[in-house]
Design a protein around this motif. Structure first.
Motif, PDB file in Angstrom:
ATOM      1  N   ASN A 271       0.823  -1.202   0.000  1.00  0.00           N
ATOM      2  CA  ASN A 271       0.000   0.000   0.000  1.00  0.00           C
ATOM      3  C   ASN A 271       0.866   1.265   0.000  1.00  0.00           C
ATOM      4  N   TRP A 272       1.912   1.265   0.815  1.00  0.00           N
ATOM      5  CA  TRP A 272       2.825   2.413   0.872  1.00  0.00           C
ATOM      6  C   TRP A 272       3.524   2.619  -0.468  1.00  0.00           C
ATOM      7  N   ALA A 273       3.970   1.495  -1.067  1.00  0.00           N
ATOM      8  CA  ALA A 273       4.648   1.594  -2.371  1.00  0.00           C
ATOM      9  C   ALA A 273       3.703   2.121  -3.446  1.00  0.00           C
ATOM     10  N   ASP A 274       2.401   1.877  -3.267  1.00  0.00           N
ATOM     11  CA  ASP A 274       1.397   2.348  -4.223  1.00  0.00           C
ATOM     12  C   ASP A 274       0.840   3.706  -3.825  1.00  0.00           C
ATOM     13  N   HIS A 275       1.531   4.393  -2.891  1.00  0.00           N
ATOM     14  CA  HIS A 275       1.093   5.706  -2.415  1.00  0.00           C
ATOM     15  C   HIS A 275      -0.310   5.617  -1.810  1.00  0.00           C
ATOM     16  N   TYR A 276      -0.552   4.509  -1.103  1.00  0.00           N
ATOM     17  CA  TYR A 276      -1.803   4.242  -0.393  1.00  0.00           C
ATOM     18  C   TYR A 276      -3.017   4.246  -1.322  1.00  0.00           C
ATOM     19  N   GLY A 277      -2.772   3.755  -2.526  1.00  0.00           N
ATOM     20  CA  GLY A 277      -3.875   3.629  -3.478  1.00  0.00           C
ATOM     21  C   GLY A 277      -4.852   2.522  -3.113  1.00  0.00           C
ATOM     22  N   LEU A 278      -4.373   1.516  -2.370  1.00  0.00           N
ATOM     23  CA  LEU A 278      -5.268   0.424  -1.975  1.00  0.00           C
ATOM     24  C   LEU A 278      -6.366   0.914  -1.040  1.00  0.00           C
ATOM     25  N   ASP A 279      -6.066   1.941  -0.249  1.00  0.00           N
ATOM     26  CA  ASP A 279      -7.085   2.464   0.664  1.00  0.00           C
ATOM     27  C   ASP A 279      -8.294   2.986  -0.109  1.00  0.00           C
ATOM     28  N   GLY A 280      -8.027   3.765  -1.156  1.00  0.00           N
ATOM     29  CA  GLY A 280      -9.127   4.318  -1.936  1.00  0.00           C
ATOM     30  C   GLY A 280      -9.904   3.265  -2.696  1.00  0.00           C
ATOM     31  N   THR A 281      -9.212   2.177  -3.072  1.00  0.00           N
ATOM     32  CA  THR A 281      -9.878   1.136  -3.863  1.00  0.00           C
ATOM     33  C   THR A 281     -10.653   0.159  -2.995  1.00  0.00           C
ATOM     34  N   TYR A 282     -10.095  -0.189  -1.824  1.00  0.00           N
ATOM     35  CA  TYR A 282     -10.687  -1.248  -1.002  1.00  0.00           C
ATOM     36  C   TYR A 282     -11.138  -0.767   0.374  1.00  0.00           C
ATOM     37  N   GLY A 283     -11.155   0.546   0.613  1.00  0.00           N
ATOM     38  CA  GLY A 283     -11.675   1.066   1.866  1.00  0.00           C
ATOM     39  C   GLY A 283     -13.188   1.212   1.816  1.00  0.00           C
ATOM     40  N   ILE A 284     -13.777   1.481   2.979  1.00  0.00           N
ATOM     41  CA  ILE A 284     -15.236   1.609   3.069  1.00  0.00           C
ATOM     42  C   ILE A 284     -15.634   3.061   2.828  1.00  0.00           C
ATOM     43  N   LEU A 285     -16.493   3.259   1.857  1.00  0.00           N
ATOM     44  CA  LEU A 285     -17.054   4.580   1.581  1.00  0.00           C
ATOM     45  C   LEU A 285     -18.551   4.514   1.890  1.00  0.00           C
ATOM     46  N   PRO A 286     -19.021   5.311   2.854  1.00  0.00           N
ATOM     47  CA  PRO A 286     -20.406   5.191   3.325  1.00  0.00           C
ATOM     48  C   PRO A 286     -21.438   5.263   2.203  1.00  0.00           C
ATOM     49  N   ARG A 287     -22.367   4.310   2.255  1.00  0.00           N
ATOM     50  CA  ARG A 287     -23.522   4.237   1.368  1.00  0.00           C
ATOM     51  C   ARG A 287     -23.165   4.173  -0.109  1.00  0.00           C
ATOM     52  N   SER A 288     -21.948   3.740  -0.396  1.00  0.00           N
ATOM     53  CA  SER A 288     -21.547   3.496  -1.777  1.00  0.00           C
ATOM     54  C   SER A 288     -21.704   2.010  -2.067  1.00  0.00           C
ATOM     55  N   ILE A 289     -22.613   1.678  -2.966  1.00  0.00           N
ATOM     56  CA  ILE A 289     -22.874   0.275  -3.269  1.00  0.00           C
ATOM     57  C   ILE A 289     -21.600  -0.423  -3.764  1.00  0.00           C
ATOM     58  N   GLY A 290     -20.813   0.278  -4.526  1.00  0.00           N
ATOM     59  CA  GLY A 290     -19.595  -0.315  -5.044  1.00  0.00           C
ATOM     60  C   GLY A 290     -18.579  -0.643  -3.969  1.00  0.00           C
ATOM     61  N   HIS A 291     -18.632   0.056  -2.842  1.00  0.00           N
ATOM     62  CA  HIS A 291     -17.686  -0.175  -1.749  1.00  0.00           C
ATOM     63  C   HIS A 291     -18.264  -1.069  -0.649  1.00  0.00           C
ATOM     64  N   LEU A 292     -19.482  -1.565  -0.827  1.00  0.00           N
ATOM     65  CA  LEU A 292     -20.080  -2.408   0.209  1.00  0.00           C
ATOM     66  C   LEU A 292     -19.274  -3.686   0.468  1.00  0.00           C
ATOM     67  N   PRO A 293     -18.777  -4.395  -0.567  1.00  0.00           N
ATOM     68  CA  PRO A 293     -17.968  -5.597  -0.286  1.00  0.00           C
ATOM     69  C   PRO A 293     -16.659  -5.289   0.429  1.00  0.00           C
ATOM     70  N   ASP A 294     -16.270  -4.014   0.451  1.00  0.00           N
ATOM     71  CA  ASP A 294     -14.994  -3.652   1.051  1.00  0.00           C
ATOM     72  C   ASP A 294     -15.017  -3.683   2.575  1.00  0.00           C
ATOM     73  N   ILE A 295     -16.172  -3.992   3.163  1.00  0.00           N
ATOM     74  CA  ILE A 295     -16.193  -4.179   4.614  1.00  0.00           C
ATOM     75  C   ILE A 295     -15.321  -5.371   5.022  1.00  0.00           C
ATOM     76  N   PHE A 296     -15.037  -6.264   4.066  1.00  0.00           N
ATOM     77  CA  PHE A 296     -14.196  -7.429   4.364  1.00  0.00           C
ATOM     78  C   PHE A 296     -12.716  -7.176   4.063  1.00  0.00           C
ATOM     79  N   THR A 297     -12.412  -6.128   3.335  1.00  0.00           N
ATOM     80  CA  THR A 297     -11.010  -5.838   3.001  1.00  0.00           C
ATOM     81  C   THR A 297     -10.449  -4.668   3.803  1.00  0.00           C
ATOM     82  N   ALA A 298     -11.296  -3.747   4.217  1.00  0.00           N
ATOM     83  CA  ALA A 298     -10.837  -2.559   4.934  1.00  0.00           C
ATOM     84  C   ALA A 298     -10.054  -2.880   6.214  1.00  0.00           C
ATOM     85  N   PRO A 299     -10.417  -3.932   6.999  1.00  0.00           N
ATOM     86  CA  PRO A 299      -9.655  -4.201   8.221  1.00  0.00           C
ATOM     87  C   PRO A 299      -8.201  -4.571   7.985  1.00  0.00           C
ATOM     88  N   PHE A 300      -7.837  -4.952   6.765  1.00  0.00           N
ATOM     89  CA  PHE A 300      -6.463  -5.355   6.470  1.00  0.00           C
ATOM     90  C   PHE A 300      -5.596  -4.180   6.016  1.00  0.00           C
TER      91      PHE A 300
END
Length: 259
Positions: free
Chosen positions: A57-86
């Motif tokens: 994530n650091w090497a990618d300039h924390y791009g993984l956070d924006g892709t797999y983090g939780i964004l409230p009420r965004s249907i596309g980010h709903l599955p990310d509740i399982f990836t955000a803790p990592f």
């Protein structure tokens, strides 16, 4: 969890009486040690995984956070509740979570790795859904602190529900040792998703009830050795005397007399 604004039987033909001593207790102790060993290596692997992801994530300039983090009420980010803790936002973020995550995760897992996986899934859902439903708009959320609060709630609830004083005291002592994590559960803490912490805690307490130790009649397992149903000592296994034994008649007479 942090938020940031953004997007065998014997064969001797004689009467033998045996009393089994300490069998179930010894077996239970062996299971505990084995599960504790599994729990330790599981948590070592868990911590290793989130640190490897942090490097990526650091090497990618924390791009993984924006892709797999939780964004409230965004249907596309709903599955990310399982990836955000990592995932984590910074080195300080992951350093602050690693210690309590390992300790509370180990306490949660050492009495049963299979239950622990179920607890983790439930807590990820309750913590992630709390963020997804109630977090402020445009606040991206990642981090393992929701799991930390969930494991704490699970260990404490398990100790109280199962009446296991050791587990309950361990949860309280470790919570006091990491008292700083409780300060970030206060509503209004800047840059912290206290909603995710609360959701994780609720999920952990619920898991303590769902995965509680069931008390009741023992389940039928494998066939046990023959047990004397007469007036002899309870729980003793008796091997029958064969017909050709020289004392067979004597044993038959004693049996007819109920001795």
């Amino acid at each position: 969890m942090t938020a940031q604004s953004g997007s065998g039987s014997p064969s001797l033909p004689t009467a033998v009486t045996r009393v089994v001593k300490g069998g179930p207790n010894r077996r239970a102790a062996e299971i505990d040690v084995d599960e504790a060993r599994k729990a330790f290596f599981l948590m070592v692997g868990f911590i290793g995984l989130i640190w490897i992801l942090q490097v990526v994530n650091w090497a990618d300039h924390y791009g993984l956070d924006g892709t797999y983090g939780i964004l409230p009420r965004s249907i596309g980010h709903l599955p990310d509740i399982f990836t955000a803790p990592f995932l984590h936002f910074s080195w300080d973020h992951i350093e602050g979570n690693s210690g309590p995550l390992f300790v509370f995760g180990l306490l949660a897992a050492y009495r049963g790795v299979v239950k622990f996986l179920g607890v983790t899934l439930l807590v990820a859902v309750t913590s992630g859904m709390a963020v997804w439903l109630f977090q402020s708009n445009n606040e991206l959320t990642v981090g393992a602190s929701g799991l930390i609060f969930g494991y704490f709630g699970y260990v404490l609830a398990r100790g109280l529900i199962d009446r296991n004083l050791i587990d309950a005291l361990a949860a309280v002592v470790m919570a006091l040792s990491y008292a700083y994590i409780l300060t970030v559960a206060i509503p209004g803490a800047h840059g912290v998703s206290w909603i995710g912490h609360l959701g994780g805690l609720v999920g952990g307490v619920a898991a303590g009830w769902i995965f509680r130790t069931r008390r009741g009649l023992p389940k039928r397992g494998r066939a046990a050795p023959p047990v004397d149903s007469g007036p002899g000592a309870p729980g003793t296994a008796v091997l029958p005397v064969t017909q050709g034994h020289p004392r067979a008649d004597l044993h038959k007479e004693l049996g007819d007399m109920g001795l």
